[in-house]
Design an enzyme around this catalytic site. Structure first.
Site, PDB file in Angstrom:
ATOM      1  N   ARG A 230      10.952 -10.564  48.861  1.00 53.15           N
ATOM      2  CA  ARG A 230      10.749 -10.418  50.299  1.00 53.15           C
ATOM      3  C   ARG A 230      11.060  -8.972  50.702  1.00 53.15           C
ATOM      4  O   ARG A 230      12.106  -8.429  50.332  1.00 53.15           O
ATOM      5  CB  ARG A 230      11.654 -11.377  51.083  1.00 53.15           C
ATOM      6  CG  ARG A 230      11.207 -12.828  51.023  1.00 53.15           C
ATOM      7  CD  ARG A 230       9.942 -13.047  51.844  1.00 53.15           C
ATOM      8  NE  ARG A 230       9.471 -14.419  51.814  1.00 53.15           N
ATOM      9  CZ  ARG A 230       8.543 -14.872  50.988  1.00 53.15           C
ATOM     10  NH1 ARG A 230       7.996 -14.051  50.095  1.00 53.15           N
ATOM     11  NH2 ARG A 230       8.154 -16.123  51.039  1.00 53.15           N
ATOM     12  N   GLU A 259       3.307  -6.649  56.877  1.00 53.63           N
ATOM     13  CA  GLU A 259       2.091  -6.645  56.059  1.00 53.63           C
ATOM     14  C   GLU A 259       0.879  -6.964  56.922  1.00 53.63           C
ATOM     15  O   GLU A 259       0.998  -7.781  57.841  1.00 53.63           O
ATOM     16  CB  GLU A 259       2.226  -7.654  54.911  1.00 53.63           C
ATOM     17  CG  GLU A 259       3.358  -7.302  53.954  1.00 53.63           C
ATOM     18  CD  GLU A 259       3.518  -8.314  52.804  1.00 53.63           C
ATOM     19  OE1 GLU A 259       2.697  -9.251  52.723  1.00 53.63           O
ATOM     20  OE2 GLU A 259       4.456  -8.163  52.010  1.00 53.63           O
ATOM     21  N   HIS A 277       1.233  -7.172  47.694  1.00 56.48           N
ATOM     22  CA  HIS A 277       1.723  -8.556  47.668  1.00 56.48           C
ATOM     23  C   HIS A 277       0.870  -9.410  46.722  1.00 56.48           C
ATOM     24  O   HIS A 277       0.243 -10.406  47.126  1.00 56.48           O
ATOM     25  CB  HIS A 277       1.722  -9.156  49.069  1.00 56.48           C
ATOM     26  CG  HIS A 277       2.679 -10.299  49.219  1.00 56.48           C
ATOM     27  ND1 HIS A 277       3.280 -10.624  50.406  1.00 56.48           N
ATOM     28  CD2 HIS A 277       3.155 -11.214  48.318  1.00 56.48           C
ATOM     29  CE1 HIS A 277       4.066 -11.664  50.245  1.00 56.48           C
ATOM     30  NE2 HIS A 277       4.006 -12.050  48.989  1.00 56.48           N
TER      31      HIS A 277
END
Length: 530
Positions: A230, A259, A277
């Site tokens: 995270r 993001e 990611h």
């Protein structure tokens, strides 16, 4: 047919599975307002990470029973709002375990050996071997912050590379760590002793910014940090300062505070390898996540228990797998007991009979409380919020574990005590069928699959009673789906009749006119359990 809204792109492996039993509507890229306008038509909502399931959406979802997140994190779902409304939130916590572990390890290798820089340099016509000197993993120390599913898989791979592995995880026992070949240490020791550190802990208030200036100052020189967990676990400004001052060597980042991270400062530092990611971005992980969350949603909509409910009490997976099969039966028993009881419920006595008595029955307790309140409360009541509702009503709850097995492997008994009466209903399962096997002191055998409504009649145990009652039901145009007549007890018997609709007051009075036979007439709507 129940309807499911799929609001984000989901692997067809999951939607195909659900389409066999439900109406699946796929509408991606919807705004909050667009979802609010349609969500009231759906029983389930499936998302990945794009759709934000806000309090406004949940407030508008009056039929919604379950929200499924095809992945691990549930940051995009307002868990408090869902719980308050009795909506179960499920995810697929193990679906991306291998993919995330492999990606974290790949980032570690890429950063240690300057692979991204070498690729970029050569494609620009440069041959810079001497400037891209790397380091081996062999013999180095890897520190893991978090030793859950993903952390454990990273540890396995590190040990295969003959690294020494340390880990900080306050929820992992020494025995568990030892079984993985890992040494537990506090987080300061992790940073002072490790050549590489990989983050694999959950994001909670206590872990936000856990990697900060103070901790980085204690780190071993030339440390490389990997974060595929995270983004907010790391204070980005402190990390960049530590790299610029040569306190640590480099980092590899797959997750960010916000993001898409197009202009994130972390993407501007040469010594930081970045990926968008990609931890769960494998075909296998996406298929696995879709299938797992589809199975979870199907289980909830079918009246069963969810293995991966995020807003239910934590249970041992083995216990949940076993007792969860009886959740529908437990809720059925409570619902019937409540519907045939007059007055205000003061107390519930719960009997866990047979093999389930050896297990953690938390899920069954919640199902029973939901069965008591789901038809009579002003807000939706499910296993998620049933405990809270019971507490608000001051309900007294007594649980008894009866290890002796009858002719059934396991069963659940619910006794409701009101200010007017006491009634007991016992239920069990037979294959995929929920069955009522006792009403008060009468042994019965009633299948919830065969009928949507139960008519329960206590009558004199004498010839002619069954015929008289059948005749009246026929005159009233009531279709009888099933009938079970209990053996007599104290010169009385009980008929449990499956009928196609609930009788109105006048129709019940017609049956009660048979005073010479009838003691009482009760009914229960069990359509939700069909």
């Amino acid at each position: 047919m129940k309807k499911i809204l799929v609001a984000d792109k989901l692997s067809s492996a999951g939607t195909d599975l659900l389409s066999e039993k439900y109406e699946v509507v796929v509408k991606t890229g919807l705004s909050e307002d667009e979802i609010i306008n349609i969500i009231d038509d759906f029983d389930a909502l499936l998302v990945r990470s794009q759709t934000q399931v806000t309090p406004k959406i949940i407030d508008a979802a009056n039929k919604l029973k379950v929200i499924g997140r095809a992945g691990v994190g549930i940051d995009n779902i307002d868990l408090d709002s869902a719980t308050e409304k009795g909506i179960i939130v499920v995810n697929a916590p193990s679906a991306n375990t291998i993919s995330a572990a492999e990606h974290a390890f790949g980032l570690m290798l890429a950063t240690a050996r300057n692979i991204p820089q070498g690729n970029e340099s050569l494609k620009h016509g440069k041959w810079e071997r001497s400037n891209l000197m790397g380091a081996e993993l062999y013999g180095k120390t890897l520190g893991l912050v978090g030793l859950g599913r993903i952390g454990a898989e990273v540890a396995k791979r590190a040990l295969a590379f003959e690294m020494k592995v340390l880990a900080h995880d306050p929820f992992v026992s020494d025995d568990r760590a030892a079984s993985l070949g890992v040494e537990l240490a506090n987080i300061e020791d992790i940073f002072s002793r490790s050549d590489f550190i990989s983050l694999h802990t959950a994001l909670v208030e206590q872990t936000k910014g856990i990697v900060n200036e103070k901790l980085l100052a204690k780190s071993k020189d030339n440390l490389i940090i990997i974060n595929a967990a995270r983004g907010p676990l790391i204070n980005s400004k402190d990390l960049i300062n530590a790299i610029d001052s040569n306190k640590i060597k480099a980092a590899a980042i797959d997750v960010f505070d916000q993001e898409p991270a197009i202009d994130d400062p972390l993407t501007k530092v040469d010594q930081i390898v970045v990926t968008p990611h990609l931890g769960a971005s494998t075909i296998e992980a996406q298929d696995r996540a879709a299938i797992v969350v589809a199975e979870e949603v199907d289980s909830v909509l079918s009246g069963g228990a969810a293995r991966y409910a995020t807003n239910l009490p934590m249970m041992n997976e083995e216990d949940l797998a076993y007792t969860g099969e009886y959740a529908g039966a437990a809720m059925l028993a409570a619902s019937v007991a409540n519907q045939i009881s007059q007055g205000v419920v003061k107390e519930v006595k719960i009997d866990f009979n047979g093999q389930i008595s050896h297990r953690d029955c938390s899920i069954l307790r919640a199902a029973i409380l939901a069965g008591i309140y789901y038809q009579v409360h002003d807000v939706p009541v499910t296993i998620v919020n049933a405990e809270k509702v019971a507490e608000q009503h001051g309900l007294k709850i007594n649980e008894i574990a009866n290890v002796d097995e009858s002719s059934y492997v396991s069963s659940v008994g619910v006794t409701l005590i009101t200010d007017d009466a006491t009634n007991q209903v016992v239920s069990t399962i037979s294959g995929n069928d929920l069955r009522i096997i006792q009403v008060n002191k009468y042994t019965v055998d009633f299948s919830a699959k065969q009928s949507s409504n139960m008519l329960i009649i206590k009558n004199n145990d004498e010839p002619g009673a069954i015929g008289e009652i059948g005749t009246i039901l026929g005159k009233l145009g009531i279709n009888i789906n099933s009938m079970y007549v209990s053996p007599g007890v104290d010169n009385s018997a009980m008929m449990v009749v499956g009928i196609d609709r609930i009788l109105d007051t006048k129709e019940v009075e017609e049956i009660l006119k048979l005073k010479q036979f009838i003691h009482f007439v009760e009914q229960a709507d069990i359509s939700v359990f069909n």
